[in-house]
Design a protein around this motif. Structure first.
Motif, PDB file in Angstrom:
ATOM      1  N   ILE A 119      21.881 -23.404 -41.765  1.00 14.74           N
ATOM      2  CA  ILE A 119      22.044 -22.412 -40.806  1.00 14.74           C
ATOM      3  C   ILE A 119      21.889 -23.121 -39.187  1.00 14.74           C
ATOM      4  O   ILE A 119      21.235 -22.157 -38.043  1.00 14.74           O
ATOM      5  CB  ILE A 119      20.378 -22.712 -40.690  1.00 14.74           C
ATOM      6  N   GLY A 120      22.586 -24.521 -39.359  1.00 10.57           N
ATOM      7  CA  GLY A 120      22.661 -24.531 -38.136  1.00 10.57           C
ATOM      8  C   GLY A 120      23.047 -26.168 -37.774  1.00 10.57           C
ATOM      9  O   GLY A 120      24.331 -26.748 -38.744  1.00 10.57           O
ATOM     10  N   ARG A 121      23.494 -26.757 -36.545  1.00  9.36           N
ATOM     11  CA  ARG A 121      23.864 -28.510 -36.625  1.00  9.36           C
ATOM     12  C   ARG A 121      23.023 -29.291 -35.542  1.00  9.36           C
ATOM     13  O   ARG A 121      21.989 -28.374 -34.691  1.00  9.36           O
ATOM     14  CB  ARG A 121      25.507 -27.561 -35.848  1.00  9.36           C
ATOM     15  N   LEU A 122      23.246 -30.222 -35.005  1.00  9.51           N
ATOM     16  CA  LEU A 122      22.261 -30.980 -34.619  1.00  9.51           C
ATOM     17  C   LEU A 122      23.308 -32.020 -33.235  1.00  9.51           C
ATOM     18  O   LEU A 122      24.332 -31.136 -33.267  1.00  9.51           O
ATOM     19  CB  LEU A 122      21.965 -32.322 -35.605  1.00  9.51           C
ATOM     20  N   THR A 123      22.107 -31.943 -32.793  1.00  9.50           N
ATOM     21  CA  THR A 123      23.152 -31.841 -30.846  1.00  9.50           C
ATOM     22  C   THR A 123      22.519 -32.527 -30.555  1.00  9.50           C
ATOM     23  O   THR A 123      21.521 -33.497 -30.556  1.00  9.50           O
ATOM     24  CB  THR A 123      23.016 -30.317 -30.094  1.00  9.50           C
ATOM     25  N   ASP A 124      23.316 -33.320 -29.193  1.00  6.92           N
ATOM     26  CA  ASP A 124      21.836 -34.169 -28.665  1.00  6.92           C
ATOM     27  C   ASP A 124      20.909 -33.993 -27.417  1.00  6.92           C
ATOM     28  O   ASP A 124      20.492 -34.506 -26.678  1.00  6.92           O
ATOM     29  CB  ASP A 124      23.263 -35.315 -28.026  1.00  6.92           C
ATOM     30  N   GLU A 125      21.037 -32.064 -26.876  1.00  8.01           N
ATOM     31  CA  GLU A 125      20.319 -32.114 -26.055  1.00  8.01           C
ATOM     32  C   GLU A 125      19.163 -32.480 -26.432  1.00  8.01           C
ATOM     33  O   GLU A 125      18.821 -32.435 -28.333  1.00  8.01           O
ATOM     34  CB  GLU A 125      20.682 -30.422 -26.334  1.00  8.01           C
ATOM     35  N   LYS A 126      17.509 -32.374 -26.418  1.00 17.12           N
ATOM     36  CA  LYS A 126      16.259 -31.547 -26.750  1.00 17.12           C
ATOM     37  C   LYS A 126      15.736 -30.436 -26.741  1.00 17.12           C
ATOM     38  O   LYS A 126      16.229 -29.532 -26.756  1.00 17.12           O
ATOM     39  CB  LYS A 126      15.660 -32.570 -25.849  1.00 17.12           C
ATOM     40  N   GLY A 127      15.110 -30.695 -28.064  1.00 17.41           N
ATOM     41  CA  GLY A 127      14.493 -29.876 -28.460  1.00 17.41           C
ATOM     42  C   GLY A 127      15.694 -28.487 -29.620  1.00 17.41           C
ATOM     43  O   GLY A 127      16.685 -29.455 -29.559  1.00 17.41           O
ATOM     44  N   ILE A 128      14.337 -27.661 -29.653  1.00 16.01           N
ATOM     45  CA  ILE A 128      15.458 -26.936 -30.954  1.00 16.01           C
ATOM     46  C   ILE A 128      15.861 -25.388 -29.694  1.00 16.01           C
ATOM     47  O   ILE A 128      14.639 -24.187 -29.111  1.00 16.01           O
ATOM     48  CB  ILE A 128      14.391 -25.785 -31.866  1.00 16.01           C
ATOM     49  N   VAL A 129      17.342 -24.694 -30.144  1.00 12.38           N
ATOM     50  CA  VAL A 129      17.860 -24.046 -29.464  1.00 12.38           C
ATOM     51  C   VAL A 129      17.925 -22.554 -30.429  1.00 12.38           C
ATOM     52  O   VAL A 129      18.518 -23.100 -30.929  1.00 12.38           O
ATOM     53  CB  VAL A 129      18.958 -24.054 -28.740  1.00 12.38           C
ATOM     54  N   LEU A 130      17.673 -21.463 -30.616  1.00  9.91           N
ATOM     55  CA  LEU A 130      17.683 -20.371 -31.148  1.00  9.91           C
ATOM     56  C   LEU A 130      18.522 -19.314 -30.949  1.00  9.91           C
ATOM     57  O   LEU A 130      18.729 -19.108 -30.135  1.00  9.91           O
ATOM     58  CB  LEU A 130      16.613 -19.410 -30.961  1.00  9.91           C
ATOM     59  N   MET A 131      19.557 -19.314 -31.540  1.00  7.98           N
ATOM     60  CA  MET A 131      20.221 -18.366 -31.002  1.00  7.98           C
ATOM     61  C   MET A 131      20.598 -17.043 -32.520  1.00  7.98           C
ATOM     62  O   MET A 131      20.485 -17.652 -33.587  1.00  7.98           O
ATOM     63  CB  MET A 131      22.019 -19.670 -31.295  1.00  7.98           C
ATOM     64  N   ASN A 132      21.298 -16.317 -32.123  1.00  2.62           N
ATOM     65  CA  ASN A 132      21.640 -15.359 -32.685  1.00  2.62           C
ATOM     66  C   ASN A 132      23.444 -14.669 -32.599  1.00  2.62           C
ATOM     67  O   ASN A 132      23.607 -14.553 -31.508  1.00  2.62           O
ATOM     68  CB  ASN A 132      21.255 -13.752 -32.192  1.00  2.62           C
ATOM     69  N   LYS A 133      24.098 -15.889 -33.354  1.00  3.05           N
ATOM     70  CA  LYS A 133      25.384 -15.593 -33.350  1.00  3.05           C
ATOM     71  C   LYS A 133      25.589 -16.501 -31.994  1.00  3.05           C
ATOM     72  O   LYS A 133      25.001 -17.727 -31.980  1.00  3.05           O
ATOM     73  CB  LYS A 133      25.796 -14.133 -33.842  1.00  3.05           C
ATOM     74  N   SER A 134      26.202 -15.674 -30.394  1.00  8.09           N
ATOM     75  CA  SER A 134      26.397 -16.727 -29.343  1.00  8.09           C
ATOM     76  C   SER A 134      25.605 -16.916 -28.869  1.00  8.09           C
ATOM     77  O   SER A 134      25.568 -17.265 -27.153  1.00  8.09           O
ATOM     78  CB  SER A 134      27.842 -16.644 -28.968  1.00  8.09           C
ATOM     79  N   LYS A 135      24.265 -15.704 -28.868  1.00  6.32           N
ATOM     80  CA  LYS A 135      23.753 -15.560 -28.027  1.00  6.32           C
ATOM     81  C   LYS A 135      21.904 -16.517 -27.860  1.00  6.32           C
ATOM     82  O   LYS A 135      21.514 -15.786 -28.955  1.00  6.32           O
ATOM     83  CB  LYS A 135      22.532 -13.950 -28.074  1.00  6.32           C
ATOM     84  N   VAL A 136      21.924 -17.004 -26.451  1.00  7.02           N
ATOM     85  CA  VAL A 136      20.621 -18.032 -26.869  1.00  7.02           C
ATOM     86  C   VAL A 136      19.479 -16.493 -26.772  1.00  7.02           C
ATOM     87  O   VAL A 136      19.409 -15.911 -25.923  1.00  7.02           O
ATOM     88  CB  VAL A 136      20.857 -18.593 -25.607  1.00  7.02           C
ATOM     89  N   LEU A 137      18.427 -17.094 -27.696  1.00  4.06           N
ATOM     90  CA  LEU A 137      17.281 -16.164 -28.083  1.00  4.06           C
ATOM     91  C   LEU A 137      15.725 -17.221 -26.942  1.00  4.06           C
ATOM     92  O   LEU A 137      16.332 -18.671 -26.947  1.00  4.06           O
ATOM     93  CB  LEU A 137      16.809 -16.398 -29.652  1.00  4.06           C
ATOM     94  N   ASN A 138      14.769 -16.605 -26.571  1.00  2.89           N
ATOM     95  CA  ASN A 138      13.946 -16.680 -26.006  1.00  2.89           C
ATOM     96  C   ASN A 138      12.138 -17.077 -26.627  1.00  2.89           C
ATOM     97  O   ASN A 138      11.792 -16.451 -26.076  1.00  2.89           O
ATOM     98  CB  ASN A 138      13.838 -17.445 -24.858  1.00  2.89           C
TER      99      ASN A 138
END
Ligand code: ADP
Ligand code: MG
Length: 328
Positions: free
Chosen positions: A294-313
């Motif tokens: 369902i996703g990948r770990l990043t070095d950004e802070k927190g969880i970013v929700l995406m729908n394909k390449s679009k960021v959701l808020n």
């Protein structure tokens, strides 16, 4: 037979498990149990309390109450990669209701026997209904799954479907007497979760971190991120949503929100280093354990929700007893 004393109650209901383990030197009946831990293994211990009115409705079927309480504890062992061995039960009952106790023990032992878990002791007291299990499991030394081993770039996975338990609870609380086949199946997912013991054991040498989803994916994944000091990107398009949930949810977005926030799912969320991806997927598939990336770990802070390449808020949060419950 009438049950007059605590001693009778324990003997008649709790000291009657069909399944008995070889490593129990002394079980129910003495002041404490004696257990043999296998060589080269570590003991894994977990406790959880289920309270009437908080974790289950007092009027719920005692079979389901026992099953769900034990399953939530087994799920914690699964998340550690442990093999279940022994359990004790601290039970507080408002009164001795023999029919209730018989159903409770049916639910308890049906699940315990399935996982070779033996009830080795406990405590019985009078008061508002409360169920506390302490479960023991074993894991080869150094092989337990923890929350703090994940790295940037690891893939995020979950087992099974997400959202069914919360949807099932909505149906339970709806006060209807006739349920659609979908509602019936969602209610079963709520009361009878499958602890992912087999998956946890298979993941011992593969996953970099793991936990079980008891407070909602977003809240629980947050624990891995905190322990591993990382962020995550989740693609909501990849969330595993059951046909039943899709059919009964208001729309697709509502189903996804439920999948992200539903607690008491008792599915595993785990992370995999890229080099372990192919082998793990093959291993899980071979054992017919359902999983989704369902996703990948990043070095950004927190969880970013995406729908394909679009960021959701979307603004979401998980269940927190002390924030939202009136029963704390
Ligand atoms: P003690 O007063 O010495 O602690 P108890 O009367 O509380 O003894 O318990 C007697 C035995 O029954 C102990 O072995 C205890 O572990 C077991 N026991 C008590 N309640 C339960 C229960 N709900 N389930 C399983 N075993 C229990
Ligand atoms: Mg005691």
């Amino acid at each position: 037979m009438s049950i007059d004393t605590e001693f009778d109650l324990i003997r008649h209901y709790f000291n009657q498990q069909r399944f008995q383990r070889q490593d129990v030197v002394l079980g129910i009946g003495d002041d404490a149990a004696i257990l043999s831990v296998p060589a080269d293994h570590q003991l894994v211990v977990t406790t959880d309390t289920s309270l009437a009115g908080v974790h289950f409705l007092e009027i719920a079927d005692p079979h389901a109450i026992a099953y769900k309480s034990l399953a939530s504890n087994l799920s914690d062992l699964a998340a550690m990669g442990a093999t279940p061995t022994w359990c004790s039960l601290a039970l507080t009952l408002p009164s001795i209701d023999e029919q209730w106790l018989a159903r409770f023990c049916d639910g308890l032992f049906s699940l315990a026997n399935q996982y070779d878990l033996q009830l080795i002791g406990g405590d019985t007291t009078k008061g508002p209904l409360s169920i506390t299990f302490t479960l023991h499991g074993v894991v080869p030394t150094g092989k337990a799954l923890r929350r703090d081993g994940a790295s940037v770039g690891d893939y995020i996975y979950v087992t099974g479907h997400l959202g069914d338990s919360a949807a099932g609870l909505t149906h339970i609380l709806s006060n209807t007497s006739e349920y659609s086949p979908e509602a019936t199946s969602l209610i079963a997912a709520h009361y009878y979760p499958t602890p992912r013991i087999e998956a946890g054991i298979l993941l011992r040498d593969l996953a970099s971190a793991a936990l079980d989803i008891s407070d909602g994916l977003i809240a629980d994944l947050g624990h891995i991120l905190k322990a591993s000091q990382l962020g995550a990107r989740i693609d909501v398009h990849d969330l595993p949503i059951s046909e039943c949930l899709l059919k009964t949810a208001e729309n697709q977005e509502a189903a996804k929100v439920l999948a992200l926030t539903s607690g008491e799912e008792y599915e595993l969320c785990f992370t995999l280093p890229p080099e372990k991806k192919a082998k793990t997927e093959a291993t899980l598939m071979h054992s017919a354990i359902p999983f989704s990336c369902i996703g990948r770990l990043t070095d950004e802070k927190g969880i970013v929700l995406m729908n394909k390449s679009k960021v959701l808020n979307w603004e979401l949060s998980g269940w927190d007893h002390f924030k939202e419950s009136k029963h704390d």
